[in-house]
Design a protein around this motif. Structure first.
Motif, PDB file in Angstrom:
ATOM      1  N   GLU A 161       0.810  -1.260  -0.178  1.00  0.00           N
ATOM      2  CA  GLU A 161      -0.188   0.061   0.337  1.00  0.00           C
ATOM      3  C   GLU A 161       0.850   1.084  -0.021  1.00  0.00           C
ATOM      4  OE1 GLU A 161      -3.334   2.099   2.785  1.00  0.00           O
ATOM      5  OE2 GLU A 161      -2.919  -0.119   3.384  1.00  0.00           O
ATOM      6  N   TYR A 162       2.074   1.148   0.722  1.00  0.00           N
ATOM      7  CA  TYR A 162       2.789   2.461   0.911  1.00  0.00           C
ATOM      8  C   TYR A 162       4.012   2.343  -0.024  1.00  0.00           C
ATOM      9  CZ  TYR A 162       0.114   3.502   5.089  1.00  0.00           C
ATOM     10  OH  TYR A 162      -0.884   3.622   5.642  1.00  0.00           O
TER      11      TYR A 162
ATOM     12  N   PRO B 159       4.230   3.113  -3.235  1.00  0.00           N
ATOM     13  CA  PRO B 159       4.392   4.516  -3.972  1.00  0.00           C
ATOM     14  C   PRO B 159       5.079   5.743  -3.189  1.00  0.00           C
ATOM     15  CG  PRO B 159       2.189   3.716  -4.120  1.00  0.00           C
ATOM     16  CD  PRO B 159       2.611   2.908  -3.070  1.00  0.00           C
ATOM     17  N   PHE B 160       4.992   5.533  -1.939  1.00  0.00           N
ATOM     18  CA  PHE B 160       5.669   6.574  -1.133  1.00  0.00           C
ATOM     19  C   PHE B 160       7.033   6.136  -0.932  1.00  0.00           C
ATOM     20  CE2 PHE B 160       1.355   7.124   0.130  1.00  0.00           C
ATOM     21  CZ  PHE B 160       1.213   8.720  -0.118  1.00  0.00           C
TER      22      PHE B 160
ATOM     23  N   PRO C 136       9.865   6.382  -4.185  1.00  0.00           N
ATOM     24  CA  PRO C 136      10.551   7.710  -4.424  1.00  0.00           C
ATOM     25  C   PRO C 136      11.197   8.566  -3.206  1.00  0.00           C
ATOM     26  CG  PRO C 136       8.288   7.720  -5.074  1.00  0.00           C
ATOM     27  CD  PRO C 136       8.427   6.727  -4.226  1.00  0.00           C
ATOM     28  N   ILE C 137      10.908   8.081  -2.056  1.00  0.00           N
ATOM     29  CA  ILE C 137      12.109   8.527  -0.973  1.00  0.00           C
ATOM     30  C   ILE C 137      13.252   7.840  -1.059  1.00  0.00           C
ATOM     31  CG2 ILE C 137      12.186   8.381   1.415  1.00  0.00           C
ATOM     32  CD1 ILE C 137       9.199   8.599   1.768  1.00  0.00           C
TER      33      ILE C 137
ATOM     34  N   VAL D  50      15.211   9.538  -3.969  1.00  0.00           N
ATOM     35  CA  VAL D  50      15.899  10.901  -3.690  1.00  0.00           C
ATOM     36  C   VAL D  50      16.932  10.542  -2.401  1.00  0.00           C
ATOM     37  CG1 VAL D  50      15.268  12.931  -2.625  1.00  0.00           C
ATOM     38  CG2 VAL D  50      13.750  11.796  -4.020  1.00  0.00           C
TER      39      VAL D  50
ATOM     40  N   VAL E 229      20.164   9.273  -4.562  1.00  0.00           N
ATOM     41  CA  VAL E 229      20.846  10.433  -5.426  1.00  0.00           C
ATOM     42  C   VAL E 229      21.508  11.294  -4.574  1.00  0.00           C
ATOM     43  CG1 VAL E 229      20.132  12.229  -6.894  1.00  0.00           C
ATOM     44  CG2 VAL E 229      18.954  10.106  -7.338  1.00  0.00           C
ATOM     45  N   LEU E 230      20.794  11.980  -3.535  1.00  0.00           N
ATOM     46  CA  LEU E 230      21.663  12.771  -2.726  1.00  0.00           C
ATOM     47  C   LEU E 230      22.646  12.213  -2.106  1.00  0.00           C
ATOM     48  CD1 LEU E 230      18.806  14.659  -0.556  1.00  0.00           C
ATOM     49  CD2 LEU E 230      20.225  15.793  -2.332  1.00  0.00           C
TER      50      LEU E 230
ATOM     51  N   ALA F 246      25.572  11.746  -4.907  1.00  0.00           N
ATOM     52  CA  ALA F 246      26.198  12.974  -5.487  1.00  0.00           C
ATOM     53  C   ALA F 246      26.915  13.810  -4.265  1.00  0.00           C
ATOM     54  CB  ALA F 246      24.995  14.267  -5.487  1.00  0.00           C
TER      55      ALA F 246
ATOM     56  N   ILE G 144      19.396  11.847   3.913  1.00  0.00           N
ATOM     57  CA  ILE G 144      18.785  13.378   3.559  1.00  0.00           C
ATOM     58  C   ILE G 144      19.485  14.520   4.121  1.00  0.00           C
ATOM     59  CG2 ILE G 144      16.680  14.623   2.932  1.00  0.00           C
ATOM     60  CD1 ILE G 144      14.955  11.963   3.130  1.00  0.00           C
TER      61      ILE G 144
ATOM     62  N   ILE H 282      22.719  17.173   2.499  1.00  0.00           N
ATOM     63  CA  ILE H 282      22.227  18.582   2.680  1.00  0.00           C
ATOM     64  C   ILE H 282      23.368  19.495   3.320  1.00  0.00           C
ATOM     65  CG2 ILE H 282      20.542  20.351   3.170  1.00  0.00           C
ATOM     66  CD1 ILE H 282      18.501  18.105   2.450  1.00  0.00           C
TER      67      ILE H 282
ATOM     68  N   PHE I 280      26.513  19.864   1.560  1.00  0.00           N
ATOM     69  CA  PHE I 280      26.577  20.832   0.642  1.00  0.00           C
ATOM     70  C   PHE I 280      26.490  22.311   1.178  1.00  0.00           C
ATOM     71  CE2 PHE I 280      25.245  17.310  -2.486  1.00  0.00           C
ATOM     72  CZ  PHE I 280      26.574  17.293  -3.153  1.00  0.00           C
TER      73      PHE I 280
END
Lengths: 66, 254
Positions: free
Chosen positions: A6-7, A9-10, A13-14, A17, A20-21, A24, A52, A56, A59
Motif C-alpha cells: 500500500e505504501y 508508491p511513497f 521515491p523516498i 531521492v 541520489v543525494l 552526489a 537526506i 544537505i 553541501f
C-alpha cells in the motif's frame, strides 16, 4: 505484506531521492577532499548514515571552496 | 540587458554546480510526498500506541490534514532550507571578491542584484511548484479533495512570502558583511516579524500573515479578499527591499 504494498508508491521515491543525494555528496567529497571543518571520514559517516539531512549539511555548510 | 541575461545565466549555472538546484528540488519533493503520508499514518501510529485503557477518538484523516502538514512543513523546514541554501548568495561573492572583476569591466551594480534575485526567485518558484504538484497528486491519490477551495490563492500567498524572504536575504547581505551576516540579519528580522504577528491589529500589515493563514483559505474560513492588504503590503515591501538593496549596493565598498 499488504501494508508494504500500500505504501510502495511513497517508499520508492523516498529511497530514490535519498540515494541520489547520498551518491552526489559522496562523489563530490571523494573528488574535492576540502572541507570547511571536519575531515573526510567524518563527512562520509554523516553523508551515509544521516539520510537526506547528511548530504544537505555537507553541501550547505561542510563543503570547502574549490 | 545583455549583461543582465549573461549574469542570470551565470547564476543558474552556479545553482547547478553548487548543487543548490538538486538540494532544493529533492527537499521540496520530499515535503510534498511526506505530507499526505504523515497525515495518513498519524492516526494509525496513535492507535497503535498502548494507552493503558485510555480511549482516544481520532477522526479519519482527510485532505485537509494532508494540506495542514504540507503548509506546516514548507513554512517551517522549507523556510530553514531556503535560508541555508540562499543565505550566502551575495555574502560569498563579496567576501571572496569575485564580483570586483566583472564590476570593473562595466557591469552595472543594479544588474548584479536584479540577476541574483531573478535566479533565486526562479529556483524558489520551481521548488514550490514541484512540491505542490507532488503533494496534490498524492493527496488526490489517498483522500477526497473535493472540499478544498482557493488552493491556488493559498499557494500564491506562500510563494509571495518566499519571494519577500528572498528579497530580505538580499537586503540583509548588502547591509552586513562577512559570510553569515546576511543570514543572521534575515533571521533577526523574521523573528521581529513573528513577534509583531502576536498583535492582532498589526497582523494584516505583516507578511507573516501570508504564511500563517494558508489553511483557512482552503477550508473557506477566509476568502482571498481578506488577504488583499497583506498581499499589497508584502509586494510593496518586496519592491522596497530590492530598491534599497540596489541603492545601498551602489555605494558599498567592495
Amino acid at each position: 505484506m499488504n501494508e508494504i504494498m500500500e505504501y510502495l508508491p511513497f517508499i520508492i521515491p523516498i529511497i530514490i531521492v535519498e540515494l541520489v543525494l547520498m551518491v552526489a555528496a559522496l562523489v563530490h567529497l571523494l573528488k574535492y577532499k576540502k572541507f570547511r571543518f571536519g575531515n573526510q571520514i567524518l563527512w562520509i559517516v554523516i553523508v551515509v548514515f544521516l539520510q537526506i539531512i547528511g548530504p544537505i549539511l555537507y553541501f550547505t555548510i561542510g563543503r570547502g571552496d574549490e | 540587458m545583455k549583461g543582465y541575461l549573461a549574469f542570470t545565466k551565470k547564476e543558474f549555472v552556479e545553482q547547478i554546480r553548487t548543487y543548490r538546484l538538486l538540494i532544493c528540488l529533492s527537499v521540496f519533493f520530499l515535503f510534498g510526498l511526506m505530507s499526505p503520508l504523515l497525515a495518513k499514518l498519524l492516526p494509525e501510529i496513535l492507535s497503535g500506541m498502548d494507552l493503558q485503557g485510555m480511549v482516544l477518538a481520532i477522526p479519519e484523516a482527510t485532505a485537509m490534514d494532508a494540506y495542514a502538514q504540507f503548509f506546516k512543513n514548507i513554512t517551517q523546514m522549507g523556510i530553514i532550507v531556503i535560508l541555508l541554501v540562499f543565505g550566502g548568495v551575495i555574502s560569498n561573492e563579496l567576501t571572496k571578491g569575485t564580483l570586483i572583476n566583472i564590476l570593473a569591466k562595466g557591469l552595472g551594480r543594479h544588474t548584479v542584484i536584479l540577476a541574483k534575485y531573478t535566479a533565486m526567485l526562479v529556483l524558489w518558484t520551481l521548488a514550490l511548484a514541484f512540491a505542490s504538484l507532488v503533494n496534490h497528486g498524492y493527496t488526490m491519490y489517498m483522500f477526497d479533495t473535493s472540499d478544498i477551495s482557493n488552493l491556488l490563492f493559498s499557494l500564491f500567498c506562500l510563494w509571495l512570502f518566499g519571494a519577500f524572504l528572498l528579497s530580505l536575504i538580499i537586503l540583509s547581505s548588502v547591509l552586513t558583511g562577512g559570510n553569515f551576516g546576511g543570514l543572521i540579519l534575515t533571521v533577526v528580522v523574521l523573528g521581529g516579524l513573528l513577534i509583531l504577528d502576536l498583535f492582532p491589529k498589526l497582523e494584516k500589515v505583516n507578511p507573516i500573515y501570508l504564511s500563517s493563514h494558508n489553511l483557512e483559505f482552503l477550508t473557506g474560513a477566509l476568502m482571498p479578499a481578506d488577504a488583499l492588504l497583506p498581499v499589497l503590503v508584502t509586494i510593496a515591501l518586496l519592491i522596497g527591499n530590492i530598491l534599497v538593496s540596489i541603492s545601498l549596493f551602489n555605494h558599498k565598498k567592495l
